[in-house]
Scaffold this active site. Structure first.
Site: not given
Length: 466
Positions: A35, A44, A251, A268, A284
């Site tokens: 993260s 987190r 991510f 994403e 998107k």
């Protein structure tokens, strides 16, 4: 008589996750779910694991566990390999050990009836997961570090307990050991080759629009594949450290797998499963940020109001609602956020949130099987869009637009879409970047959007550390 705990834990002094990764990199199979961009919920907890006790691979129609053949379909084979290690949920813990790895985009051809690409570099497996008995969970919100061990693959209670305690001791020692200064990143000016020129990519956009006019599809995601030769002595982990600085993401991931290294700064989420609660967060709509705050705010507002970008996002939300409905309880699929704004180091995105309740009797791998690959990076209708992607791109996507993440032994799942992701093998680095094409798309801006998405990753290779 007191029952043995399902997992054993030990809190250790806080350690920065990059420092922890550097120390665990001495072991085989480092997995770092990072993260790098802090967020109260999405960013987190960082998870680190190393020294797996088993390795699952699926390639060329054959599943293996530690090199031994496993019968059945790819998903059934993976489920069978995870089954002996099932644990009860522990919602009080920030993470549970399990399998960490990836599903490559090309796995989709094993799950659905879609065309196979003309060329494949063979740098990735279709599925690669390492099974870890011990992990470190770094809770950035609380400022804590927790080691969590299962004692697997031992099955006997006392033997499991003994192994778990031994592993906690070993990991605590490894993480407390003095570490040498990390080598500074000095940049690597690579010569990138694309499978598209500007002219051929713009022609590809027009071809997709022709398919839309003909009624085949409503949208398809078309990507460029950039490849470059790596210089001798290239340090993938030093590059990843630079990538997370130049393009921090909620991510992020760094995986060291059997000669393949993955460095990802994905913004994403593909799928999260906790208990029976399912969440997906399709992106998107993308625009480059401006260093001037006032201008940047105008750009963000214009993105949120852009009818083309909103229409594209809503179209994919409908696709994902349909995908989740294949495996979720009837009537449970909801859209709590539609076309929300998320901002990253160099980019603003439109992000929606789709949720559902997994059907009783289904599991995380059923969820993958019914929804993979993600609709935000294929198009609508999904299967026809995938065939058109294969026809136009010609090269296999391999890991790009697949999913990276963890399958917890408690049945949980958390995966990202493998975008803003570099994979390195056989002396090469591969980076792909694409965008969704609709009838309202203009070829020139669509080409530029792919370069905008790739720019921060290219910069991570080239920029010298201050």
């Amino acid at each position: 008589m007191t029952a043995e705990p399902m997992v054993w834990t030990r809190e250790i002094p806080f350690i920065d996750p990059v420092a922890a990764a550097a120390r665990l990199a001495r072991l085989p199979g480092l997995a770092f779910l990072d993260s790098a961009m802090r967020h109260d919920t999405l960013g987190r907890v960082s998870v680190l694991a190393a020294d797996p006790f088993a390795r699952f691979r699926y390639r060329d129609g054959r599943a293996t566990l530690d090199g031994r053949a496993v019968p059945g379909s790819p998903i059934a084979a993976l489920r069978a390999c995870l089954a002996p290690y099932r644990l009860a949920p522990r919602p009080d813990l920030p993470a549970i050990p399990g399998a960490i790895g990836y599903f490559a985009y090309d796995l989709g051809a094993s799950l659905e009836r879609v065309a196979a690409p003309a060329r494949r570099a063979g740098l990735t497996d279709d599925i690669a997961f390492n099974l870890y008995d011990t992990l470190l969970a770094v809770d950035h919100g609380r400022g804590t570090c927790l080691l969590i061990a299962t004692g697997f693959p031992e099955a006997d209670g006392p033997a499991r307990a003994a192994r778990a305690q031994a592993r906690l001791d070993a990991f605590a020692d490894w993480l407390a050991a003095p570490s040498e200064p990390l080598p500074q990143w000095t940049g690597a000016r690579l010569t990138w080759r694309s499978n598209f020129s500007r002219q051929t990519y713009e022609a590809a956009v027009e071809k997709v629009r022709d398919y839309i006019r003909a009624g085949d599809i409503y949208q398809a995601n078309i990507a460029q594949r950039f490849a470059a030769d790596l210089p001798p002595g290239f340090d993938p982990f030093a590059f990843y450290r630079r990538l997370r600085e130049t393009n921090p993401a909620t991510f992020g991931a760094y995986l060291d797998f059997d000669g393949l290294t993955v460095a990802s700064s994905s913004p994403e989420r593909f799928l999260k499963l906790e208990g029976r609660a399912v969440e997906t967060r399709p992106i998107k709509g993308t625009v480059a940020r401006d260093p001037d705050p006032a201008r940047d705010a105008e750009i963000a507002a214009a993105l949120q109001a852009n009818p083309k970008e909103r229409a594209e996002n809503i179209m994919i939300v409908d696709l994902l609602r349909n995908d989740l409905s294949r495996v979720c309880e009837p009537g449970s699929v909801r859209v709590p956020t539609l076309c929300g704004l998320e901002s990253y180091a160099g980019i603003h995105h439109l992000v929606s949130v789709v949720t559902g309740t997994l059907r009783e009797g289904s599991d995380a791998l059923d969820l993958i099987q019914k929804t993979f690959p993600g609709g935000s990076i294929t198009g609508a209708p999904k299967l026809r869009a995938m065939d058109i992607i294969t026809e136009i791109e010609t090269d296999a996507r391999e890991l790009y637009c697949g999913a990276i993440g963890a399958l917890g032994f408690d049945g949980s799942l958390d995966t990202s879409i493998a975008i803003r992701t570099v994979f390195m093998a056989k002396g090469q680095a591969v980076l792909q970047a694409g965008g969704g094409v609709t009838l309202l798309s203009e070829p020139g801006p669509e080409y530029e959007e792919t370069l905008t998405k790739a720019a921060r990753v290219f910069a991570a290779f080239e920029e010298e550390a201050p």
